[in-house]
Motif scaffolding. Sequence first.
Motif, short mmCIF file in Angstrom:
data_model
loop_
_atom_site.label_atom_id
_atom_site.label_comp_id
_atom_site.label_asym_id
_atom_site.label_seq_id
_atom_site.Cartn_x
_atom_site.Cartn_y
_atom_site.Cartn_z
N ARG A 1 0.80 -1.23 0.00
CA ARG A 1 0.00 0.00 0.00
C ARG A 1 0.83 1.28 0.00
N TRP A 2 1.92 1.30 -0.76
CA TRP A 2 2.62 2.57 -0.92
C TRP A 2 1.99 3.32 -2.10
N CYS A 3 2.26 4.64 -2.18
CA CYS A 3 1.72 5.40 -3.30
C CYS A 3 2.27 4.82 -4.61
N PRO A 4 1.45 4.82 -5.63
CA PRO A 4 1.97 4.34 -6.92
C PRO A 4 3.19 5.17 -7.32
N GLY A 5 4.22 4.50 -7.78
CA GLY A 5 5.43 5.21 -8.22
C GLY A 5 6.44 5.44 -7.13
N CYS A 6 6.12 5.04 -5.90
CA CYS A 6 7.05 5.27 -4.78
C CYS A 6 8.31 4.40 -4.94
N GLY A 7 9.43 4.94 -4.56
CA GLY A 7 10.69 4.20 -4.66
C GLY A 7 10.73 2.95 -3.79
N ASP A 8 9.88 2.89 -2.79
CA ASP A 8 9.87 1.73 -1.89
C ASP A 8 9.59 0.43 -2.64
N TYR A 9 8.79 0.53 -3.72
CA TYR A 9 8.46 -0.70 -4.46
C TYR A 9 9.71 -1.38 -4.99
N GLY B 1 6.60 4.93 9.77
CA GLY B 1 6.84 5.73 8.58
C GLY B 1 6.45 4.89 7.37
N CYS B 2 6.57 5.49 6.18
CA CYS B 2 6.19 4.74 4.97
C CYS B 2 7.06 3.49 4.87
N ALA B 3 8.37 3.66 4.99
CA ALA B 3 9.30 2.54 4.83
C ALA B 3 8.98 1.43 5.83
N ASN C 1 16.30 6.79 2.65
CA ASN C 1 16.41 8.24 2.80
C ASN C 1 15.67 8.92 1.66
N ASN C 2 14.56 9.58 2.01
CA ASN C 2 13.86 10.36 0.97
C ASN C 2 13.80 11.85 1.34
N GLN C 3 14.55 12.20 2.37
CA GLN C 3 14.73 13.60 2.77
C GLN C 3 13.41 14.32 3.08
N TYR D 1 9.34 13.80 5.51
CA TYR D 1 8.39 12.96 6.22
C TYR D 1 7.23 12.67 5.29
N GLY D 2 7.07 11.40 4.91
CA GLY D 2 6.01 11.02 3.98
C GLY D 2 4.70 10.73 4.68
N LEU D 3 4.73 9.82 5.65
CA LEU D 3 3.51 9.34 6.27
C LEU D 3 2.72 10.46 6.96
N TYR E 1 19.06 5.87 -1.24
CA TYR E 1 18.37 7.06 -1.75
C TYR E 1 17.04 6.59 -2.32
N GLN E 2 15.96 7.15 -1.79
CA GLN E 2 14.64 6.66 -2.19
C GLN E 2 13.75 7.82 -2.56
N ASN E 3 13.13 7.73 -3.71
CA ASN E 3 12.30 8.83 -4.18
C ASN E 3 10.91 8.76 -3.56
N CYS E 4 10.50 9.89 -2.96
CA CYS E 4 9.11 10.02 -2.51
C CYS E 4 8.43 10.88 -3.57
N ASN E 5 7.71 10.22 -4.47
CA ASN E 5 7.18 10.99 -5.61
C ASN E 5 5.99 11.85 -5.24
N VAL E 6 5.48 11.73 -4.03
CA VAL E 6 4.35 12.56 -3.63
C VAL E 6 4.83 13.86 -2.93
N PHE E 7 5.78 13.73 -2.00
CA PHE E 7 6.15 14.92 -1.22
C PHE E 7 7.54 15.49 -1.52
N ASN E 8 8.34 14.73 -2.27
CA ASN E 8 9.70 15.23 -2.50
C ASN E 8 10.22 14.71 -3.84
S1 SF4 Z 1 4.39 9.35 0.80
FE1 SF4 Z 1 6.24 9.21 -0.39
S2 SF4 Z 1 7.50 7.73 0.65
FE2 SF4 Z 1 5.45 7.49 1.43
S3 SF4 Z 1 4.55 5.89 0.17
FE3 SF4 Z 1 4.01 7.80 -0.76
S4 SF4 Z 1 5.61 8.16 -2.24
FE4 SF4 Z 1 6.35 6.61 -0.88
#
Ligand code: SF4
Lengths: 366, 691
Positions: free
Chosen positions: A48-56, A83-85, A153-155, A157-159, A230-237
């Motif tokens: 359940r991460w946002c689509p496109g999140c680097g965590d995938y 946190g998201c991770a 590290n996505n620099q 706070y996502g969650l 290094y992980q991209n948070c495509n929603v907030f950063n």
């Molecule tokens: S908020 Fe950012 S880090 Fe968290 S799941 Fe969504 S894209 Fe990934």
Amino acid sequence: MSENETQETIEATSKEVEELAEKIPASSNGATNGKTTKEDWTSDQIVRWCPGCGDYSILTAMQLALPELNTRPEKTVFISGIGCAARFPYYMETYGIHGIHGRAPAIATGLAIARPDLDIWVIGGDGDMLSIGGNHLIHALRRNVKIKILLFNNQIYGLTKGQYSPTSEVGKITKSTPLGSLDEPFNPISIALGAQASFVARTHDMNRAHMQKTFKQAFEHEGGAFVEIYQNCNVFNDGIFDGVLKKDRREEMLIQLEDGKPITFGANGERGVAMTNQGKLEVVDAAGNEDRLLIHEAGRHNPTLAFALSQIARGPFEPTPVGIFRQVRREEYSDGIQKQLDYAQKSKGEGKLEELFNSRSTWEVK
Amino acid sequence: MTDTITNEKAAKAKEAEKTNGTSSKEQKPEELSRLVIRFAGDSGDGMQLTGTQFTSTSAFMGNDLATFPDFPAEIRAPAGTVHGVSAFQVQISDHDITTPGEDPSVLVAMNPAALQSELHRIPKGGTLIVNEDTFDERNLEKAGFTKNPLEDSTLDDFTVFKVPMTSLTKEVCKDKGVKPRDAERSKNFFALGLISWLYSRSIDSTLEWIEKQFAGKEMIINANTAAFKAGHAFGETAEMFDARYDVPSAKLPPGTYTNITGNTALSWGLLAASEKSKLPLFLGSYPITPASDILHELSSKKHFGVKTLQAEDEIAAICAALGASYGGHIGVTTTSGPGVALKAETTGLATSLELPLVIVDVQRGGPSTGLPTKTEATDLLLAYFGRHGESPLPIVAPYSPSDCFLIAFEAVRIALKYRTPTILLSDAYLANGSEPWLLPEASDLPDINIEFATDYNHEHEDGRKDFWPYIRDPETLARDWAVPGTHGLMHRIGGLEKEDKSGNISYDPHNHEAMTHIRADKIEGIAKDIPGIWVNTAEGDIGGTQFISNAAKSQEREVSKEKHYNSDHPRLLVLGWGSTWGAISSAVRKVRREGVAIDYAHLTHLCPFPADLGEILSRYDEIIIPEVNMGQLAFLIRAKYLINVRSISKVQAQPYVASELKQIFMDAVAGKLPDDEIINVNPNLSNRSFS
Ligand code: SF4
């Protein structure tokens, strides 16, 4: 206790587990005793991460890396904070704890001391591990507990929806810093080196093969390991690492650290890292500086050069090293504890309650 | 009476020391039934050591005893000031006793500050033994005396023995090759020798102890031995003491005894539970007064396989313990109030993960840093409610130093059986106090049988088998516990709300409500698994439990509940918990001796309460609850049973003494207690009422 004996103890514990395993019927759930596949490491939970999140891509890299390693799902534990991770453990068909904010390294430390037979991974983000849990991170690393810590590290706070984090650049505009953040960011690699970690590496979510390789190296390291991803948070950063990770920039901006070789980078190795006669590291043209180029040695006990290397980029907009910064041998913590236990048992004999009760001055009442 | 020492007498003392302390004078000791001595000196004077050794010797001689170390938080406060005074009180007796006593009949004061800070505790007619050498102008001034109390009428009401302990000690150490400054440090042994003579204590056990304690340090052994013998000889020869005393041995139940402090007993209880459950013990702890001795004790017991971690902070300490529990160990964390506050979030996680965990809170004076070395029982409500969300957990509390052993064992049993964090509330008074402990037979301790899950417990519709971590034992509601390493039973648990049975994350409102109730019912259900409330009556005990029966000592008679309550039973019940047991039971006996009948009940299980507590309470017209807090148990009893109770309060970071409670009980029987919500034992403090 010699290392062989330690090994024997660990094997003995694993043997008990194996014996236990034989009692349990094989089933469709969980791998049988043969070689595992990615499916064996994948839980039935919807990711359940946002689509496109680097965590995938990190999750996939892990699920692909584990079948290649000498381990099994029932021996593996993922522990995370918040946190998201930190949702990561739910998606792994292993044992796991989704803990509380910042405390994953401390929970994992207890488990690793109690159960040295397990393979324990700790997952967390930059807020989790460097802000609320910073203390636990550095102490786990200094103790060299056999846990493999992956810091996503996505620099940001996502969650909690986009506040600046301890790795955000100065001036970061977020909802909590409308006029820009004032705090100097942490460099996670420098922190780990400062905490005397015995294994320190960096990888990134755009290169699955590099992640797999790095996870394998961390796993095989005999002791605690720290890996910054290094992980991209495509929603907030979104795109915060584009300066070094965009497809067309990687060659010229990522410094691949290779043990025993001069540090060079660029399409044809045209640039490199050299030391000035003041002892500072600088990026130079390789041509003409061949004899000044720094030879990378992850095994140097003195962390000074590794630290200098971690500081060579001020952020993901300058040439940035990836790979292993440091890998040295130090006594693993639970080994040390086991040795003390064995020593105590050898010198005092195995503890018996009757003896304990009578160990102080006693007297008889008739 | 004041006596002075002439040089001639001092010389005689030295002469006697040379003849190895053999007695030249026959004097038949007068028998005392009990004795309370308070040793007081500067923090550096070794008063704790002196008191402890006097206690050990008395234990050897078969006395019943109870001790109360009372020391400042500062390791070495400015020497010679009242802030630096460290005291040790011991009561020894020829019959069973439950407290370190009040009104010491003897004060040993090593300097003016000790006299200044402790004199008020000594009733008129008491004996003062002072180190005369320290009563110089500087020390008197530091202690806040304007005139030398040894020279004016301040001490007229006491029997004062002025003994130049420092100079006599230096004198006997001269030919032992000890430097005068080092020799001075042995003066507490001079005091111990003198007291040992005065109260007919065996000297051999102390001499042996000196040899053992300072093994390898010849010079120190010589100095301490010489000082001790000189003190003993001084008593014999100085002709200043008209009488000497003896406290004959007490009639304790037969068996082997050791003198044990609460913290040691607690550590041993954990070790015993580990052996009886066949699960290894893991202690995660962070140093904090007054709990650190448990960390020290268990760290020295590695041959029992116990793993200890001195963590980076309180939070890491409990997290590591929880991690170890997850791996199938007995996770324990030990701390005091401030640490419990820091551990709250992880305790909540443990209630949600439903993993065993023992949290030991050795309570001390609060709030905040408060009075770190002093006792208080002010964390009961913290233990009950100190977490966010609905997160009930079991709470147990020992009533005496040696009971810490059984209660620690019990805390582990409950935690393991019900997969729940469990709080054990000890306090500084129990932790540092000591009493004789009748050694149990290890084989008599019950086994704690814990079975880990080894097989799947759920079958999906398609026939696929699975392990669901939140399937429960219908009897205990404890969930199935599979430890990592178990083939096939991989599963994830976490702090997010879980779906009933499967343990998957669930945001369903009704599921959350159901899970909240299940967690509460599980804890409430423990009431079926613990003994009924112990009630002590003039005729004997009702419902004596293994946790209290040892305490009843000479009072082991069982009384039928029906018979007692169908007769004309007392209308007043005193209800206690924790370390107030000693003072309450002593006060209750005093009241009964005056022909007034009252009953006394004591709780070792605070959450859940024993199943019959409400019913028992309903039998009385008046219930009095003395606590070393502002009425925390009273608050809970009022809320749960909707009855009124009399809350007796003392928050001086000191335990109750029996006489103040006796007065309260007598007033209660006479209908003279004020109607206040909280009644203070301190008459100078006006009673409070919130209504
Ligand atoms: S908020 Fe950012 S880090 Fe968290 S799941 Fe969504 S894209 Fe990934």
